[in-house]
Design a protein around this motif. Sequence first.
Motif, PDB file in Angstrom:
ATOM      1  N   GLU A  76      37.779  55.278  61.817  1.00  0.00           N
ATOM      2  CA  GLU A  76      36.868  54.675  60.838  1.00  0.00           C
ATOM      3  C   GLU A  76      35.699  54.003  61.549  1.00  0.00           C
ATOM      4  OE1 GLU A  76      35.259  53.897  57.282  1.00  0.00           O
ATOM      5  OE2 GLU A  76      37.204  54.904  57.458  1.00  0.00           O
ATOM      6  N   PHE A  77      35.981  53.319  62.647  1.00  0.00           N
ATOM      7  CA  PHE A  77      34.905  52.721  63.436  1.00  0.00           C
ATOM      8  C   PHE A  77      33.952  53.789  63.976  1.00  0.00           C
ATOM      9  CE2 PHE A  77      33.945  51.768  68.042  1.00  0.00           C
ATOM     10  CZ  PHE A  77      32.748  51.106  67.795  1.00  0.00           C
TER      11      PHE A  77
ATOM     12  N   ARG B  25      31.675  55.198  61.230  1.00  0.00           N
ATOM     13  CA  ARG B  25      30.577  54.293  60.871  1.00  0.00           C
ATOM     14  C   ARG B  25      29.545  54.202  61.996  1.00  0.00           C
ATOM     15  NH1 ARG B  25      33.235  49.108  57.610  1.00  0.00           N
ATOM     16  NH2 ARG B  25      34.479  50.343  56.155  1.00  0.00           N
ATOM     17  N   HIS B  26      30.046  54.136  63.227  1.00  0.00           N
ATOM     18  CA  HIS B  26      29.116  53.978  64.349  1.00  0.00           C
ATOM     19  C   HIS B  26      28.163  55.172  64.437  1.00  0.00           C
ATOM     20  CE1 HIS B  26      27.789  52.413  68.246  1.00  0.00           C
ATOM     21  NE2 HIS B  26      27.739  53.683  68.643  1.00  0.00           N
TER      22      HIS B  26
ATOM     23  N   VAL C  97      39.824  57.988  55.706  1.00  0.00           N
ATOM     24  CA  VAL C  97      39.064  58.531  56.836  1.00  0.00           C
ATOM     25  C   VAL C  97      38.644  59.967  56.566  1.00  0.00           C
ATOM     26  CG1 VAL C  97      39.237  59.272  59.246  1.00  0.00           C
ATOM     27  CG2 VAL C  97      40.056  57.008  58.582  1.00  0.00           C
TER      28      VAL C  97
ATOM     29  N   GLN D 136      37.247  42.200  56.995  1.00  0.00           N
ATOM     30  CA  GLN D 136      36.731  43.236  56.097  1.00  0.00           C
ATOM     31  C   GLN D 136      36.630  42.718  54.664  1.00  0.00           C
ATOM     32  OE1 GLN D 136      36.313  46.783  57.226  1.00  0.00           O
ATOM     33  NE2 GLN D 136      35.076  46.799  55.386  1.00  0.00           N
TER      34      GLN D 136
ATOM     35  N   GLY E 290      40.160  48.497  66.105  1.00  0.00           N
ATOM     36  CA  GLY E 290      39.361  49.440  65.325  1.00  0.00           C
ATOM     37  C   GLY E 290      38.920  48.904  63.985  1.00  0.00           C
ATOM     38  N   HIS E 291      39.811  48.196  63.289  1.00  0.00           N
ATOM     39  CA  HIS E 291      39.471  47.694  61.962  1.00  0.00           C
ATOM     40  C   HIS E 291      38.401  46.618  62.053  1.00  0.00           C
ATOM     41  CE1 HIS E 291      40.537  47.900  57.728  1.00  0.00           C
ATOM     42  NE2 HIS E 291      40.515  46.595  57.646  1.00  0.00           N
TER      43      HIS E 291
ATOM     44  N   ALA F  78      35.091  48.322  62.904  1.00  0.00           N
ATOM     45  CA  ALA F  78      34.509  48.960  61.718  1.00  0.00           C
ATOM     46  C   ALA F  78      33.848  47.932  60.817  1.00  0.00           C
ATOM     47  CB  ALA F  78      35.589  49.730  60.954  1.00  0.00           C
TER      48      ALA F  78
ATOM     49  N   GLU G  12      30.550  46.863  62.382  1.00  0.00           N
ATOM     50  CA  GLU G  12      29.473  47.837  62.159  1.00  0.00           C
ATOM     51  C   GLU G  12      28.805  47.590  60.806  1.00  0.00           C
ATOM     52  OE1 GLU G  12      27.931  49.996  63.828  1.00  0.00           O
ATOM     53  OE2 GLU G  12      29.175  50.614  65.506  1.00  0.00           O
TER      54      GLU G  12
ATOM     55  N   GLY H 265      30.133  52.191  55.308  1.00  0.00           N
ATOM     56  CA  GLY H 265      30.262  50.739  55.316  1.00  0.00           C
ATOM     57  C   GLY H 265      29.524  50.018  54.215  1.00  0.00           C
TER      58      GLY H 265
END
Length: 664
Positions: A210-211, A214-215, A288, A541, A578-579, A582, A585, A616
């Motif tokens: 997921e990161f 988005r990246h 995802v 988040q 990772g969360h 994300a 981001e 995002g």
Amino acid sequence: MANRLRGATSPYLLQHADNPVHWWEWGEDAFVEARDRNVPVLLSVGYAACHWCHVMAHESFEDEATAAYMNEHFVNVKVDREERPDVDAVYMAATQAMTGQGGWPMTCVLDHEGAPFFAGTYFPDRPRHGSPSFGQVLEALVEAWRDRGDDVRRSADRVRAHLQAQGALEAGTVGAETLADAVRALAREHDPEHGGFGGAPKFPPSMVLEFLLRHELLVSRRSPGRAPRPAETGTLARTMLDAACVAMARGGIYDQVGGGFARYSVDAGWVVPHFEKMLYDNAQLLGVYARWGGNRIAEETADFLLRELRTAEGGFASALDADSEGVEGRFYAWTPTQLRAALGDEDGTWAAGVFTVTEAGTFEHGSSTLQLRQDPDDLHRLEDVKRRLLAAREERIRPARDDKVVAAWNGLAVSGLCAAGTLLEKPEYVDAATRAAELLVEVHLVDGRLRRVSRDGVVGRHDAVLEDHGCVAQGFLDLLQATGDARWLAHARVLLDDALDRFRADDGGFHDTAVDAETLVARPREIGDNASPSGQSAMVQALATYAALTGSGAHRTAAEETLSVLATLAERAPRFAGHALAAAEAMLEGPEEVAVVGRPGPERDALARAARRRPGAVVLVAEPGRTDVPLLEGRVEVDGRPAAYVCRDLVCERPVTDPADLPR
């Protein structure tokens, strides 16, 4: 004769209710009994879908002689790690500190105050591969307790001090360079041959993917007023994202017949899974793949959730077991002969080639997992074969289902189903998410406070932990965005404010348990993501999303402060952040807020589709004149046409009516 677990709500505890071991549930009564008898407490932690938990149970806990020895010399306590993640976290930290590794089943032996002086994982019923038997371990522990009490107390005191030594986390900043460096660090651990990260065993890196998603998309965007991001890391992110998503979807870790992912692969190439299927994995991977564009995998995974994990009350069960008929993987593996029996000679032979099912086998006893290494020319034939194999598989004895409903994982399922429902335009998935969310409100919210689990529509007695608050609040906010129903904003506010009130730490982050929760030997505080988000990153988040929808500065500040205490982890070990990465981001982009306002119809739908593809972004679709969600206030149609308003950092772009004009 049943032991004290007969009245438990946990399916895992109920699996042990007929053991000859005199199990207790976790609680003060067990420690009172241990003090009265002057014996130690033996704590055994596992979960219902755990293969090696079953093995140890069959070898030791069902053995009359072993059970008699345990009953004489210990007070034996059984804990479901999924029902009591706080207890599990404390003693897993002890196990890792004392042995250098962890896992389940976990066995700890405790003094009368709950401090462990011994820890381990699986022990065989007889000495094997250099490991002592469980019986030998028990005898040594009894001898130490009886004859070397001072050593036992010193060991317990050292472990207690270690567990209680956590201090305030050092605050930092997760900025654009941190995110770029995280991608570079992940690239160093990337497996270019098989996809994913590291070697065997290999777990689905849901939050890292997921990161990366988005990246890559945000690096490629030229946001107004923002410095360009380094294109190099965007390319790296896309390469790693695509490699993992393709490899997992084509490998044996993915159920090629019924959809859904197993918990992990025992090999580096995703061929042979550990066959248990967990709600938290599939809920996250569903989102995802929907955002990545893997529509078939997203749809099949969502259908798996609805078909095999949805409970009669509308929630989602925790897991499917790895075993059936006492054999791991028997339900899922095939031989060429079995394929021909199910499909006929011609289609069976064709299917064996398509799914890499060989005479030698890729699994055990000549059987194979199903892999789809490349698409066949005839996709219609493939779908027909899959349908017939699924029907044939339904004639087999199914793995057991752990049907308890865990709040956090149902929150993840709500989020995943909302993503799939809106992006794939499958309203039935959003309907399923709504029913699961209603169950959480109707059953799990008791006197304004969230409870961790329910079963058969009856709520359990254990309070929710931090991850429950964060994941459920995010699920509610995603449901608000999918449906436009403002009641979900109010429900999310209740959970977030309760967490801010009772879970907050002095350094700006959170503890995993509330200030008024049961006192354990240490107050758990996990900062790294594991197979599901840590409570810390889940709160980042949810707080950021709530702030974007409402303009609440207090919630935005709390998100930033919590992210700051995760900065060191994000820099040093991005695979376990990772969360949070994300979320960072999205926060670096504002986060982006999009209000699509207009009368229902094709024009508004087109704007909504374009807005929801923005990584995002917080996206809300509604009719004009709404004031029940702050993001919608003052939003009107433009020249009688639906319009999209894109804002970030309290600054809004000119509203647009053409999806092609949404600012990039």
